[in-house]
Design a protein around this motif. Structure first.
Motif, PDB file in Angstrom:
ATOM      1  N   THR A 244      -6.704   0.526   9.376  1.00 49.89           N
ATOM      2  CA  THR A 244      -7.660  -0.233   8.572  1.00 49.89           C
ATOM      3  C   THR A 244      -6.917  -0.767   7.351  1.00 49.89           C
ATOM      4  OG1 THR A 244      -8.348   1.711   7.279  1.00 49.89           O
ATOM      5  CG2 THR A 244      -9.597   1.215   9.300  1.00 49.89           C
ATOM      6  N   GLU A 245      -7.453  -1.808   6.759  1.00 50.62           N
ATOM      7  CA  GLU A 245      -6.796  -2.418   5.607  1.00 50.62           C
ATOM      8  C   GLU A 245      -6.610  -1.437   4.469  1.00 50.62           C
ATOM      9  OE1 GLU A 245      -7.974  -5.667   2.199  1.00 50.62           O
ATOM     10  OE2 GLU A 245      -8.338  -6.252   4.291  1.00 50.62           O
ATOM     11  N   ASP A 246      -7.667  -0.715   4.111  1.00 50.07           N
ATOM     12  CA  ASP A 246      -7.589   0.200   2.968  1.00 50.07           C
ATOM     13  C   ASP A 246      -6.536   1.276   3.194  1.00 50.07           C
ATOM     14  OD1 ASP A 246      -9.556  -1.236   1.707  1.00 50.07           O
ATOM     15  OD2 ASP A 246     -11.186   0.158   2.201  1.00 50.07           O
ATOM     16  N   TYR A 247      -6.492   1.829   4.389  1.00 42.99           N
ATOM     17  CA  TYR A 247      -5.541   2.908   4.673  1.00 42.99           C
ATOM     18  C   TYR A 247      -4.110   2.393   4.625  1.00 42.99           C
ATOM     19  CZ  TYR A 247      -3.883   7.298   6.711  1.00 42.99           C
ATOM     20  OH  TYR A 247      -3.246   8.502   6.919  1.00 42.99           O
ATOM     21  N   LEU A 248      -3.862   1.258   5.261  1.00 42.47           N
ATOM     22  CA  LEU A 248      -2.502   0.720   5.296  1.00 42.47           C
ATOM     23  C   LEU A 248      -2.025   0.293   3.910  1.00 42.47           C
ATOM     24  CD1 LEU A 248      -2.592  -1.363   8.598  1.00 42.47           C
ATOM     25  CD2 LEU A 248      -1.301   0.738   8.178  1.00 42.47           C
ATOM     26  N   VAL A 249      -2.923  -0.257   3.096  1.00 42.76           N
ATOM     27  CA  VAL A 249      -2.546  -0.629   1.732  1.00 42.76           C
ATOM     28  C   VAL A 249      -2.223   0.617   0.910  1.00 42.76           C
ATOM     29  CG1 VAL A 249      -3.381  -1.621  -0.437  1.00 42.76           C
ATOM     30  CG2 VAL A 249      -3.783  -2.815   1.720  1.00 42.76           C
ATOM     31  N   ALA A 250      -3.061   1.658   1.032  1.00 40.83           N
ATOM     32  CA  ALA A 250      -2.811   2.898   0.299  1.00 40.83           C
ATOM     33  C   ALA A 250      -1.485   3.528   0.726  1.00 40.83           C
ATOM     34  CB  ALA A 250      -3.967   3.875   0.515  1.00 40.83           C
ATOM     35  N   MET A 251      -1.215   3.543   2.020  1.00 40.48           N
ATOM     36  CA  MET A 251       0.039   4.102   2.504  1.00 40.48           C
ATOM     37  C   MET A 251       1.227   3.259   2.037  1.00 40.48           C
ATOM     38  SD  MET A 251       1.400   6.616   3.978  1.00 40.48           S
ATOM     39  CE  MET A 251      -0.086   7.382   4.668  1.00 40.48           C
ATOM     40  N   ARG A 252       1.066   1.952   2.091  1.00 45.23           N
ATOM     41  CA  ARG A 252       2.138   1.072   1.619  1.00 45.23           C
ATOM     42  C   ARG A 252       2.461   1.338   0.152  1.00 45.23           C
ATOM     43  NH1 ARG A 252       3.191  -3.556  -1.197  1.00 45.23           N
ATOM     44  NH2 ARG A 252       4.913  -4.799  -0.307  1.00 45.23           N
ATOM     45  N   ASP A 253       1.430   1.400  -0.681  1.00 44.60           N
ATOM     46  CA  ASP A 253       1.662   1.620  -2.104  1.00 44.60           C
ATOM     47  C   ASP A 253       2.336   2.967  -2.365  1.00 44.60           C
ATOM     48  OD1 ASP A 253       0.754  -0.814  -2.972  1.00 44.60           O
ATOM     49  OD2 ASP A 253      -1.276  -0.128  -3.415  1.00 44.60           O
ATOM     50  N   SER A 254       1.969   3.966  -1.593  1.00 43.45           N
ATOM     51  CA  SER A 254       2.595   5.277  -1.745  1.00 43.45           C
ATOM     52  C   SER A 254       4.078   5.226  -1.396  1.00 43.45           C
ATOM     53  CB  SER A 254       1.877   6.296  -0.858  1.00 43.45           C
ATOM     54  OG  SER A 254       2.544   7.541  -0.878  1.00 43.45           O
ATOM     55  N   VAL A 255       4.406   4.544  -0.309  1.00 40.35           N
ATOM     56  CA  VAL A 255       5.795   4.480   0.155  1.00 40.35           C
ATOM     57  C   VAL A 255       6.659   3.645  -0.783  1.00 40.35           C
ATOM     58  CG1 VAL A 255       7.299   3.620   1.989  1.00 40.35           C
ATOM     59  CG2 VAL A 255       5.235   4.898   2.575  1.00 40.35           C
ATOM     60  N   VAL A 256       6.191   2.436  -1.150  1.00 37.41           N
ATOM     61  CA  VAL A 256       7.043   1.562  -1.964  1.00 37.41           C
ATOM     62  C   VAL A 256       7.154   2.056  -3.406  1.00 37.41           C
ATOM     63  CG1 VAL A 256       6.624  -0.430  -0.505  1.00 37.41           C
ATOM     64  CG2 VAL A 256       5.144  -0.055  -2.491  1.00 37.41           C
ATOM     65  N   ARG A 257       6.154   2.770  -3.896  1.00 41.52           N
ATOM     66  CA  ARG A 257       6.281   3.315  -5.258  1.00 41.52           C
ATOM     67  C   ARG A 257       7.434   4.304  -5.340  1.00 41.52           C
ATOM     68  NH1 ARG A 257       1.612   5.227  -9.492  1.00 41.52           N
ATOM     69  NH2 ARG A 257       3.040   6.049 -11.075  1.00 41.52           N
ATOM     70  N   ARG A 258       7.600   5.098  -4.296  1.00 48.64           N
ATOM     71  CA  ARG A 258       8.680   6.084  -4.276  1.00 48.64           C
ATOM     72  C   ARG A 258      10.044   5.456  -4.004  1.00 48.64           C
ATOM     73  NH1 ARG A 258       5.199   8.621  -0.641  1.00 48.64           N
ATOM     74  NH2 ARG A 258       6.740   8.288   1.025  1.00 48.64           N
ATOM     75  N   ASN A 259      10.065   4.378  -3.237  1.00 47.54           N
ATOM     76  CA  ASN A 259      11.333   3.921  -2.676  1.00 47.54           C
ATOM     77  C   ASN A 259      11.806   2.540  -3.116  1.00 47.54           C
ATOM     78  OD1 ASN A 259      11.996   6.108  -0.592  1.00 47.54           O
ATOM     79  ND2 ASN A 259       9.864   5.597  -0.084  1.00 47.54           N
ATOM     80  N   VAL A 260      10.941   1.735  -3.741  1.00 51.81           N
ATOM     81  CA  VAL A 260      11.335   0.371  -4.118  1.00 51.81           C
ATOM     82  C   VAL A 260      11.148   0.197  -5.621  1.00 51.81           C
ATOM     83  CG1 VAL A 260      11.043  -2.091  -3.645  1.00 51.81           C
ATOM     84  CG2 VAL A 260      10.575  -0.419  -1.843  1.00 51.81           C
ATOM     85  N   PRO A 261      12.145   0.604  -6.414  1.00 54.58           N
ATOM     86  CA  PRO A 261      12.047   0.464  -7.872  1.00 54.58           C
ATOM     87  C   PRO A 261      12.360  -0.951  -8.322  1.00 54.58           C
ATOM     88  CG  PRO A 261      14.143   1.441  -7.289  1.00 54.58           C
ATOM     89  CD  PRO A 261      13.376   1.294  -5.995  1.00 54.58           C
ATOM     90  N   GLY A 262      11.933  -1.272  -9.539  1.00 52.00           N
ATOM     91  CA  GLY A 262      12.260  -2.550 -10.135  1.00 52.00           C
ATOM     92  C   GLY A 262      13.516  -2.470 -10.965  1.00 52.00           C
ATOM     93  N   SER A 263      13.733  -3.495 -11.785  1.00 53.69           N
ATOM     94  CA  SER A 263      14.956  -3.566 -12.582  1.00 53.69           C
ATOM     95  C   SER A 263      14.897  -2.701 -13.839  1.00 53.69           C
ATOM     96  CB  SER A 263      15.222  -5.023 -12.993  1.00 53.69           C
ATOM     97  OG  SER A 263      15.324  -5.850 -11.865  1.00 53.69           O
ATOM     98  N   PHE A 264      13.687  -2.333 -14.267  1.00 57.30           N
ATOM     99  CA  PHE A 264      13.529  -1.579 -15.507  1.00 57.30           C
ATOM    100  C   PHE A 264      13.098  -0.148 -15.209  1.00 57.30           C
ATOM    101  CE2 PHE A 264      12.697  -6.039 -16.525  1.00 57.30           C
ATOM    102  CZ  PHE A 264      13.602  -6.227 -17.565  1.00 57.30           C
ATOM    103  N   PRO A 265      13.347   0.771 -16.129  1.00 57.56           N
ATOM    104  CA  PRO A 265      12.920   2.161 -15.926  1.00 57.56           C
ATOM    105  C   PRO A 265      11.416   2.251 -15.684  1.00 57.56           C
ATOM    106  CG  PRO A 265      14.437   1.999 -17.790  1.00 57.56           C
ATOM    107  CD  PRO A 265      14.102   0.591 -17.384  1.00 57.56           C
ATOM    108  N   ASN A 266      11.043   3.093 -14.738  1.00 57.82           N
ATOM    109  CA  ASN A 266       9.642   3.354 -14.388  1.00 57.82           C
ATOM    110  C   ASN A 266       8.921   2.131 -13.804  1.00 57.82           C
ATOM    111  OD1 ASN A 266       9.816   6.046 -15.415  1.00 57.82           O
ATOM    112  ND2 ASN A 266       9.550   5.232 -17.488  1.00 57.82           N
ATOM    113  N   SER A 267       9.651   1.112 -13.407  1.00 62.68           N
ATOM    114  CA  SER A 267       9.025  -0.026 -12.713  1.00 62.68           C
ATOM    115  C   SER A 267       9.105   0.213 -11.213  1.00 62.68           C
ATOM    116  CB  SER A 267       9.705  -1.339 -13.086  1.00 62.68           C
ATOM    117  OG  SER A 267      11.070  -1.341 -12.716  1.00 62.68           O
ATOM    118  N   TYR A 268       8.122  -0.285 -10.492  1.00 65.78           N
ATOM    119  CA  TYR A 268       8.059  -0.038  -9.051  1.00 65.78           C
ATOM    120  C   TYR A 268       7.184  -1.095  -8.394  1.00 65.78           C
ATOM    121  CZ  TYR A 268       3.643   2.073 -10.526  1.00 65.78           C
ATOM    122  OH  TYR A 268       2.412   2.297 -11.094  1.00 65.78           O
TER     123      TYR A 268
END
Length: 356
Positions: free
Chosen positions: A226-250
């Motif tokens: 479902t959309e809600d589940y996949l979005v929630a899972m996506r946000d969980s995964v990319v927050r941990r693994n795809v940081p930005g250029s600045f500290p604490n950015s994701y």
């Protein structure tokens, strides 16, 4: 429109050179010139009165319909018009051609006919026919999106053929080992990051950067698709693994704009296709993404293959469409025949190892 036609002629002249040819009949594919033109470009051949009338406006509206889930509105197709009397020479080499024929003496109903390799190899010609303009209008209204979907599929298949011949073998081998999948990406993918159940590949380009994500999570309920589940899972995964250029950015999914979720069946397998925008929390980066979620029944997990674009200097439509994973298939092993995508942020990457 006149300027657009002139530009098309100039680009075609540069691609194939000027020559005189006999266009009266088709030749075997092996002896044909290669088709020219740009991806998602179509030449429409149609009577001028009809083109300027109600049915022509409807046709243009459908071909130029905005692509969903982009930060700025971009048309589905780049459309160039030609009168039948002017449709000759280099125009007949263009890769996508739509011929509109209205003739009560030839047709009893409206429909379409496809002619691959009509005047050039790798070309796709569609004839849209009807006995009257009224019948043509009714057909277009009942089949909204059909023509664009057709040309999108044709372009996707061209991209698959290209990637099957030339792709990053070392990324493909890594994903076979980690996820049991085959994933064809462009050869310029030169950097990667990997964790348990997560892989991030990138071309690290300064312009038109291309990134891919592959990750998996346990399949515990039907709500996983479902959309809600996949979005929630996506946000969980990319927050941990795809940081930005600045500290604490994701990275996170941009929820201020509408997402598009479509459950589909492809080659007999169910999957969920999610489209939307991403942004960097604590940074100023963002762009479109598309993900395909597929159920791995044998291992009781969901595998997600995603691509996202970071290209603030250019339009995004052709980048995101050309890179979408077009062939996800689940067998005794899962095969993703083509996935490629375009870019994001700076991150700590492991550079490509020397192959032995």
């Amino acid at each position: 429109m006149r300027t657009q036609t002139v530009l098309l002629w100039i680009s075609l002249s540069l691609m194939v050179g000027l020559s005189a040819c006999d266009w009266t009949s088709s030749s075997p594919v092996a002896s044909l010139r290669r088709a020219t033109g740009w991806p998602f470009e179509v030449v429409v051949v149609m009577d001028r009165d009809a083109w300027n009338g109600e049915v022509g406006e409807l046709l243009q509206e459908q071909l130029r319909a905005p692509i969903p889930a982009l930060p700025q509105a971009e048309a589905s197709m780049r459309v160039t018009y030609s009168e039948p009397s002017g449709f000759s020479g280099l125009l007949r080499y263009v890769r996508n051609i739509l011929i509109v024929s209205v003739d009560p003496n030839r047709y009893t109903k409206a429909g379409t006919r496809e002619s691959p390799d009509e005047w050039a190899s790798g070309q796709n010609v569609v004839t849209l026919y009807a006995p009257t303009t009224a019948a043509l209008t009714e057909f277009l209204l009942l089949n909204e999106g059909r023509l664009v979907n057709h040309f999108n599929r044709v372009e996707r298949e061209r991209w698959i053929v290209g990637l099957s011949k030339s792709h990053s073998s070392w990324i493909n081998e890594k994903l076979k080992s980690r996820f049991g999948i085959s994933l064809f990406v462009p050869e310029d993918m030169s950097a990667y990051k990997e964790e348990t159940d997560f892989f991030w590949g990138s071309n690290n380009a300064n312009r038109g950067r291309t990134d891919i994500l592959v990750y998996s999570f346990p399949y515990t309920a039907q709500e996983a698709f479902t959309e809600d589940y996949l979005v929630a899972m996506r946000d969980s995964v990319v927050r941990r693994n795809v940081p930005g250029s600045f500290p604490n950015s994701y990275m996170k999914t941009e929820k201020r704009f509408e997402l598009s979720y479509e459950p589909i069946t492809y080659r007999g397998e169910y999957r969920g296709v999610l489209r939307g925008l991403w942004r960097m929390e604590g940074d100023k980066m963002g762009g479109p993404f598309v993900s395909h979620a597929l159920l791995d029944k044998k291992k009781g997990r969901v595998i997600v293959a995603e691509s996202f674009v970071y290209a603030p200097e250019s339009k995004k439509a052709n980048l995101i469409r050309r890179m979408e994973p077009p062939c996800l298939r689940c067998d005794s092993w899962i095969r993703i025949d083509s996935l490629t995508y375009i870019g994001v942020t700076s991150c700590v990457y492991t550079h490509r190892p020397t192959r032995t």
